[in-house]
Motif scaffolding. Structure first.
Motif: not given
Lengths: 154, 402
Positions: B399-402, B378, B390-391
């Motif tokens: 950085c996360e998607v949600n 990540c 995308g994230a």
């Protein structure tokens, strides 16, 4: 199901160029990730050893070589791919969602390797889904007092 | 609303309290301090599984200003909840941790001691004998996830076990018919009040009170017994995941891959036998896991622990209260081999209940991987602007998607 698929997407994106270069590459990667990898494949780096009171290096004894009767080949339906190390490193356990996106018909969710390639919804599917994690089958033929049916009362 | 613990269980709890008083609960009793003189003590009681976690949290809290002292007795999961339900005064000795994380011992009054502020245990209260319903004035608060492991000595050639094999091994002992786990004195078990045994029992289908083998009295006792077995090929034990990882890190035991009923391949709590990423737990492919439970008396209106100090302490683990700035609880939990809920991709209700997909509102899988494994794919970030489409969400530094 959708949320799990999204998680898979997230992790795929986090891989950077691996899955985004082309549709063909994406499909190929998805195919590689289907199935549970056998335990003798490369392990992810163990950069961190928890509960470090001893400070001892963690053994790399994950080889199934010592397993007397439970070689991965005994349960061929779960041995499958060579993508396990990468999958484990990058958290692609839920990569099964990719296959589901392409083929939502659950009739085709059981792969030739025997794992569940669609987003899981019930225990049996979660337990057997195509995660890319290493696994080691136990040969229940070793349970000599069990005929494969209902377990006898204790 | 609640069926009171049976007299037999109360007797067992008292007997154990007496045992703790006599033996010092396994910790050194010489020159022990009076627990009540320690800075702002919070008293807990319960399973031994959480001691590795509490050691680190206790040390961190002891170093805060003002300091808080975590005082804990570990007579076993169900003895803990019974003590809270019956408001049994603590007595004997208890553990606490100094700022260096070193376990110390303090003494409690023989009579009229403090009542535990909370009970901590791996299983839910109603999995304990004699507890059918939790009373309305006691809250159940869920902490990080813990695995429960089947372990063998490092020298054992075994690498996996099925639910059926474990059923015969622990259910029949030397008559198991499952070689090599057919030597009674090499099966290391606990009693029916132990969370580790309750979970393994529920998974494999053997009553917790019907296990064959040698009672090691504690998770650490099992670890020692298995690691020092004189017949390593035959030895098999069950422990909490935190303690199992301690043994694995010490290179004395192996955690077996566990193949549940209906599962075609055995999985480890982690992605491999030697990793520490808890991928098996987080994805649900390793079956035997559960969130830690904290039980405490609650305020009738807020439904939170009646004591503000206890509410804060438990809130740290439920992710509802930010811990003191100097206490990196997330890292502590990960390094203690537990999994914060935000890193889980599946969840369940009840002890070993059905699995369901889980998407936390603010996922922390990237940070978990970074701490647990030392690396993550990540992207590191300080804010959302540094993340890509995308994230797009910067969570816990990644950085996360949600």
């Amino acid at each position: 199901m959708l949320r799990l698929a999204n998680l898979s997407d997230a992790r795929r994106v986090q891989l950077g160029t691996l899955a985004l270069s082309s549709l063909a590459a994406f499909v190929a990667a998805g195919a590689l990730l289907i199935g549970c990898t056998s335990a003798d494949e490369a392990s992810p780096p163990d950069a961190f050893t928890p509960d470090r009171d001893t400070g001892a290096e963690v053994a790399t004894d994950g080889s199934p070589d010592g397993a007397p009767d439970a070689a991965p080949g005994d349960v061929g339906d779960e041995s499958a791919t060579d993508a396990g190390a990468d999958a484990a490193d990058t958290g692609l356990a839920a990569e099964a969602g990719d296959a589901a996106d392409a083929a939502p018909d659950t009739a085709n969710c059981r792969t030739d390797a025997g794992c569940w390639s669609c987003p899981p919804t019930v225990n049996e599917q979660f337990l057997n889904h195509c995660s890319g994690l290493s696994c080691q089958p136990f040969d229940n033929k070793r349970v000599t007092k069990w005929d494969g049916g209902v377990l006898p009362p204790i | 609303m609640r069926t009171n613990p049976t007299a037999r269980l109360r007797g067992a709890a008292l007997a154990f309290a007496a045992f703790v008083a006599v033996t010092g609960g396994g910790a050194r009793a010489a020159h022990a301090a009076d627990c009540s003189t320690l800075p702002n003590p919070i008293y807990g009681i319960g399973g031994s599984a959480t001691k590795p976690l509490f050691a680190k949290v206790g040390a961190a809290l002891a170093a805060t200003t003002p300091a808080t002292t975590l005082v804990y007795q570990a007579p076993g999961a169900c003895n803990g909840i019974n003590a809270v339900l019956a408001a049994t005064p603590l007595s004997g000795t208890a553990s606490y941790w100094d700022t260096a994380g070193k376990e110390q011992t303090c003494t409690l009054p023989t009579v009229s001691g403090p009542v535990a502020d909370f009970a901590s245990m791996g299983n839910s209260a109603t999995s304990c004998p004699g507890v059918t319903v939790l009373p309305a004035d006691v809250g159940d608060f869920l902490g990080p996830v813990n695995a429960y492991d089947l372990i063998v000595p490092k020298a054992s050639p075994e690498v996996s076990i099925s639910a059926e094999a474990a059923y015969f091994a622990f259910g029949y002992g030397d008559l198991s018919g499952v070689s090599p786990w057919n030597v009674l004195n090499q099966l290391f078990v606990r009693d029916a009040l132990s969370a580790a045994q309750i979970f393994v029992a529920k998974a494999i289908g053997v009553s917790p009170s019907s296990f064959k083998g040698v009672d090691t009295k504690s998770n650490s006792g099992t670890l020692t017994a298995v690691a020092s077995s004189t017949s390593p090929a035959n030895a098999l034990g069950l422990v909490s995941g935190e303690v199992g990882d301690q043994g694995r890190a010490a290179d004395t035991i192996k955690i077996l891959a566990y193949q549940h009923h209906g599962q075609s391949c055995g999985h480890w709590p982690d992605s491999t036998a030697t990793s520490y990423d808890k991928r098996g737990v987080r994805s649900g492919q390793y079956w035997i896991w559960a969130p830690l439970h904290f039980y405490a008396k609650i305020d009738a209106t807020t439904k939170k622990p009646a004591s503000a100090a206890v509410a804060s302490f438990i809130g740290y683990f439920t992710e509802e209260v930010a811990p003191p700035a100097s206490v990196d609880l997330f890292s502590i939990e990960v390094k203690a081999s537990t999994v914060p809920r935000c890193a889980m991709e599946v969840w369940r209700t009840g002890d070993l209940g059905d699995l369901q997909s889980y998407a936390p509102a603010a996922p922390c899988g990237c940070k978990f991987d970074a701490i647990a494994t030392g690396s993550t794919t990540c992207k590191a970030c300080a804010n959302d602007g540094e993340c890509t489409t995308g994230a797009p969400h910067c969570r816990y530094g990644f950085c996360e998607v949600n």
